[in-house]
Design a protein around this motif. Structure first.
Motif, PDB file in Angstrom:
ATOM      1  N   ASP A   1       7.080  -5.150   3.818  1.00 46.19           N
ATOM      2  CA  ASP A   1       5.966  -4.515   3.119  1.00 46.19           C
ATOM      3  C   ASP A   1       5.693  -3.193   3.821  1.00 46.19           C
ATOM      4  OD1 ASP A   1       3.658  -3.600   1.929  1.00 46.19           O
ATOM      5  OD2 ASP A   1       2.611  -5.518   2.050  1.00 46.19           O
TER       6      ASP A   1
ATOM      7  N   LYS B   1      -0.896  -6.600  14.317  1.00 45.09           N
ATOM      8  CA  LYS B   1      -0.653  -6.451  12.879  1.00 45.09           C
ATOM      9  C   LYS B   1      -0.429  -7.850  12.306  1.00 45.09           C
ATOM     10  CE  LYS B   1       2.218  -4.612   9.296  1.00 45.09           C
ATOM     11  NZ  LYS B   1       3.466  -4.144   8.833  1.00 45.09           N
TER      12      LYS B   1
ATOM     13  N   GLY C   1       3.781  -0.918   2.608  1.00 43.36           N
ATOM     14  CA  GLY C   1       2.488  -0.423   2.163  1.00 43.36           C
ATOM     15  C   GLY C   1       2.277  -0.463   0.666  1.00 43.36           C
TER      16      GLY C   1
ATOM     17  N   THR D   1      -6.728  -1.163   9.915  1.00 45.68           N
ATOM     18  CA  THR D   1      -5.544  -1.887   9.440  1.00 45.68           C
ATOM     19  C   THR D   1      -4.979  -2.861  10.464  1.00 45.68           C
ATOM     20  OG1 THR D   1      -4.073  -0.146  10.214  1.00 45.68           O
ATOM     21  CG2 THR D   1      -4.884   0.027   7.944  1.00 45.68           C
TER      22      THR D   1
END
Length: 185
Positions: free
Chosen positions: A125, A27, A127, A61
């Motif tokens: 964060d 990520k 999203g 993602t």
């Protein structure tokens, strides 16, 4: 290494293994999902373990990444949760009104009247955009959106951000309970 060289910036976090050949899901933190691969050797938070990206590709993602010397699923699984850092001096200077998360951590937060609200302990964060996590002197942490409307001023030189919060921002309930509707009968 000088103290300026020692400041680290979180670039990405390793997630689950991907396949059987040592790839992992990563990520990334940043505008460009592949940028963490552009800075050479990455290190763990303690600086003991280093990682060199052999190849990386965006997949939905996450970024599926193969690190040098990670050659099987077992080795990849052992990396789950490892945060990847670079030295601050390896990064370009941010544009005006752009900040590295690490530059914001520890800054004091004041309201428009100069009252102390606490210190920034993290930038999150979930999203829907960046949130500043604020730890007040007493009580639980709270979040404020990191937007120009809520945070019109960031002064790294003063070590402070100014927050403009609505008057009812800390109320448990956005409505007045005395104004509840009741049916006429």
């Amino acid at each position: 290494m000088t103290s300026d060289d020692g400041q680290k910036v979180l670039m990405a976090k390793i997630g689950a293994a991907h396949g059987i050949r040592g790839e992992v899901r990563v990520k990334p933190f940043g505008d460009d999902p592949l940028s963490f691969a552009d800075y050479g050797v990455l290190t763990s938070k303690d600086g003991v373990t280093s990682f060199e990206v052999e190849r990386a590709r965006v997949q939905k993602t996450v970024v599926v990444t193969k690190f040098r010397n990670v050659n099987n699923r077992n080795q990849a699984e052992d990396l789950n949760g490892v945060e990847l850092y670079v030295r601050r001096d390896q990064l370009p200077e941010p544009e005006e009104d752009e900040f590295y998360y690490s530059d914001l951590n520890g800054l004091s937060v004041v309201d428009r009247d100069g009252n102390d609200l606490g210190k920034i302990v993290a930038v999150q964060d979930f999203g829907a955009g960046d949130l500043l996590e604020i730890r007040p002197k007493r009580g639980r942490t709270f979040y404020i959106p990191f937007t120009k409307d809520f945070v019109p001023e960031v002064s790294l030189s003063r070590g402070q951000v100014t927050a403009h919060l609505p008057e009812d921002y800390f109320s448990d309930d956005g409505s007045d309970s005395s104004e509840t509707a009741s049916p006429d009968k």
